[in-house]
Design an enzyme around this catalytic site. Sequence first.
Site, PDB file in Angstrom:
ATOM      1  N   ARG A 101      42.600  48.266  32.731  1.00 61.43           N
ATOM      2  CA  ARG A 101      43.607  48.224  33.818  1.00 61.43           C
ATOM      3  C   ARG A 101      44.860  48.862  33.249  1.00 61.43           C
ATOM      4  O   ARG A 101      45.430  48.360  32.270  1.00 61.43           O
ATOM      5  CB  ARG A 101      43.866  46.788  34.269  1.00 61.43           C
ATOM      6  CG  ARG A 101      45.052  46.714  35.202  1.00 61.43           C
ATOM      7  CD  ARG A 101      45.194  45.410  35.915  1.00 61.43           C
ATOM      8  NE  ARG A 101      44.222  45.294  36.984  1.00 61.43           N
ATOM      9  CZ  ARG A 101      44.319  44.420  37.990  1.00 61.43           C
ATOM     10  NH1 ARG A 101      45.332  43.569  38.045  1.00 61.43           N
ATOM     11  NH2 ARG A 101      43.389  44.370  38.927  1.00 61.43           N
ATOM     12  N   HIS A 128      41.446  51.710  42.745  1.00 63.38           N
ATOM     13  CA  HIS A 128      40.981  50.354  42.411  1.00 63.38           C
ATOM     14  C   HIS A 128      39.538  50.186  42.920  1.00 63.38           C
ATOM     15  O   HIS A 128      39.284  49.437  43.865  1.00 63.38           O
ATOM     16  CB  HIS A 128      41.922  49.332  43.068  1.00 63.38           C
ATOM     17  CG  HIS A 128      41.790  47.942  42.542  1.00 63.38           C
ATOM     18  ND1 HIS A 128      40.983  47.599  41.476  1.00 63.38           N
ATOM     19  CD2 HIS A 128      42.363  46.775  42.948  1.00 63.38           C
ATOM     20  CE1 HIS A 128      41.086  46.300  41.247  1.00 63.38           C
ATOM     21  NE2 HIS A 128      41.903  45.772  42.125  1.00 63.38           N
ATOM     22  N   GLN A 131      37.655  46.715  43.515  1.00 65.73           N
ATOM     23  CA  GLN A 131      38.104  45.950  44.678  1.00 65.73           C
ATOM     24  C   GLN A 131      37.342  46.388  45.935  1.00 65.73           C
ATOM     25  O   GLN A 131      36.858  45.559  46.704  1.00 65.73           O
ATOM     26  CB  GLN A 131      39.613  46.162  44.875  1.00 65.73           C
ATOM     27  CG  GLN A 131      40.173  45.414  46.070  1.00 65.73           C
ATOM     28  CD  GLN A 131      40.153  43.906  45.856  1.00 65.73           C
ATOM     29  OE1 GLN A 131      40.585  43.417  44.828  1.00 65.73           O
ATOM     30  NE2 GLN A 131      39.649  43.164  46.831  1.00 65.73           N
ATOM     31  N   ASP A 220      47.730  45.606  51.877  1.00 63.34           N
ATOM     32  CA  ASP A 220      47.980  45.317  50.458  1.00 63.34           C
ATOM     33  C   ASP A 220      49.502  45.290  50.280  1.00 63.34           C
ATOM     34  O   ASP A 220      50.242  45.691  51.184  1.00 63.34           O
ATOM     35  CB  ASP A 220      47.323  46.414  49.595  1.00 63.34           C
ATOM     36  CG  ASP A 220      47.498  46.157  48.097  1.00 63.34           C
ATOM     37  OD1 ASP A 220      47.753  44.999  47.700  1.00 63.34           O
ATOM     38  OD2 ASP A 220      47.388  47.134  47.315  1.00 63.34           O
ATOM     39  N   CYS A 260      43.567  42.366  49.375  1.00 65.23           N
ATOM     40  CA  CYS A 260      42.934  42.249  48.055  1.00 65.23           C
ATOM     41  C   CYS A 260      43.572  41.153  47.203  1.00 65.23           C
ATOM     42  O   CYS A 260      42.969  40.707  46.236  1.00 65.23           O
ATOM     43  CB  CYS A 260      42.988  43.590  47.339  1.00 65.23           C
ATOM     44  SG  CYS A 260      44.673  44.148  47.044  1.00 65.23           S
ATOM     45  N   ARG A 288      34.625  39.246  44.302  1.00 69.11           N
ATOM     46  CA  ARG A 288      34.902  40.038  43.106  1.00 69.11           C
ATOM     47  C   ARG A 288      33.906  39.646  42.011  1.00 69.11           C
ATOM     48  O   ARG A 288      33.379  40.491  41.299  1.00 69.11           O
ATOM     49  CB  ARG A 288      36.336  39.808  42.593  1.00 69.11           C
ATOM     50  CG  ARG A 288      37.468  40.275  43.504  1.00 69.11           C
ATOM     51  CD  ARG A 288      37.474  41.773  43.740  1.00 69.11           C
ATOM     52  NE  ARG A 288      37.487  42.530  42.503  1.00 69.11           N
ATOM     53  CZ  ARG A 288      38.582  42.828  41.787  1.00 69.11           C
ATOM     54  NH1 ARG A 288      39.769  42.461  42.231  1.00 69.11           N
ATOM     55  NH2 ARG A 288      38.495  43.533  40.684  1.00 69.11           N
TER      56      ARG A 288
HETATM   57  N1   CP Z   1      42.855  42.144  43.625  1.00 68.28           N
HETATM   58  C1   CP Z   1      43.055  42.179  42.295  1.00 68.28           C
HETATM   59  O1   CP Z   1      42.690  43.109  41.597  1.00 68.28           O
HETATM   60  O2   CP Z   1      43.672  41.072  41.804  1.00 68.28           O
HETATM   61  P1   CP Z   1      44.246  40.880  40.331  1.00 68.28           P
HETATM   62  O3   CP Z   1      45.447  41.768  40.195  1.00 68.28           O
HETATM   63  O4   CP Z   1      44.593  39.418  40.282  1.00 68.28           O
HETATM   64  O5   CP Z   1      43.179  41.244  39.336  1.00 68.28           O
HETATM   65  N1  NVA Z   2      48.290  47.788  44.872  1.00 69.67           N
HETATM   66  C1  NVA Z   2      48.351  46.599  44.074  1.00 69.67           C
HETATM   67  C2  NVA Z   2      46.985  46.015  43.903  1.00 69.67           C
HETATM   68  C3  NVA Z   2      46.930  44.744  43.097  1.00 69.67           C
HETATM   69  C4  NVA Z   2      45.546  44.232  42.920  1.00 69.67           C
HETATM   70  C5  NVA Z   2      48.960  46.939  42.713  1.00 69.67           C
HETATM   71  O1  NVA Z   2      48.623  47.995  42.157  1.00 69.67           O
HETATM   72  O2  NVA Z   2      49.793  46.185  42.227  1.00 69.67           O
END
Ligand code: CP
Ligand code: NVA
Length: 301
Positions: A101, A128, A131, A220, A260, A288
């Site tokens: 990540r 992502h 997701q 989101d 999400c 998930r």
């Molecule tokens: N939706 C999602 O990826 O959540 P987190 O940021 O908690 O991993």
């Molecule tokens: N768009 C959001 C998604 C979090 C799971 C971010 O990148 O923070």
Amino acid sequence: MPKRDLTSIFDLSETEIEGLIKEAVRLKKEKKRSLPLQGKTLAMIFEKSSTRTRVSFEAGMYQLGGMALYLNSTDLHLGRGETIQDTARTLSRYVDCIMIRTFAHDNVTQLANAASVPVINGLSDLSHPCQILSDLLTVYEKKGDYKKPVYAYIGDGNNVLNSWIEAAGILGLNLKIATPALHKPSQAILKKSLAMNPKSVTLYDNPADAVRDADIVYTDVWVSMGQEDLREEKLKAFSGFQINDSLLKHARPDAIVMHCLPAHRGEEITSGVLDGRQSVVFDQAENRLHMQKALLKFLIK
Ligand code: CP
Ligand code: NVA
């Protein structure tokens, strides 16, 4: 067989996505757990916070008989200048799969190119994919099909939306999008998806037009991780893009609301809608886990 990665949804074929959904459904029902990944290890590199991605990958690996290592990027030498390539080559000698990540999507691609084990994008600024794979499972469960429903995405043209656009291109979904003019999704991804399926994505200026007759209403956060400096500016730009009762009235009466998570209650969505009868957000969160397991089984041979 060359190793496979999941850097974006475009890495998968329609048949593979279908197979992952079927396998996730099977794993979710499984009474007696088999342990297909016994002795296998997943390394998880995090440059950003996570609740769902971290815990679902960690629990998922354990449930499949393997283990997961949480690696904060600042604890690794990666955080003080060791190259991504050297990190990838080193980790490939210890573990069977790497999840990352990160901010820059290029880090995901570089890691995937240099690692000899599969690399999973656990969220980058661009996309992502994990997701969206699990969200397709949720849509399948709730609507009996993930290709027929009409999808409406209202909000920021961010990583989550980009992955939805990729899925729309590959699967031929009907995805209607409303974002503010200055917060549109990636034009390169949009172009590629439209080349695959010209009718898969339609852009609207007005959220009510995008939501009209939709089966799925998705949003989101407006301020993604790493964009905290843009907060004030973005909150102004997104006025009118909130999922609330009056916007939801334009959707089909049996529409489901998806997010999400984490949500910023009172910004992109009201608490009333997030906790309301049409919301499926915690089923999404649960899925998930089931989808990560299907994905890990698919990638780790
Ligand atoms: N939706 C999602 O990826 O959540 P987190 O940021 O908690 O991993
Ligand atoms: N768009 C959001 C998604 C979090 C799971 C971010 O990148 O923070």
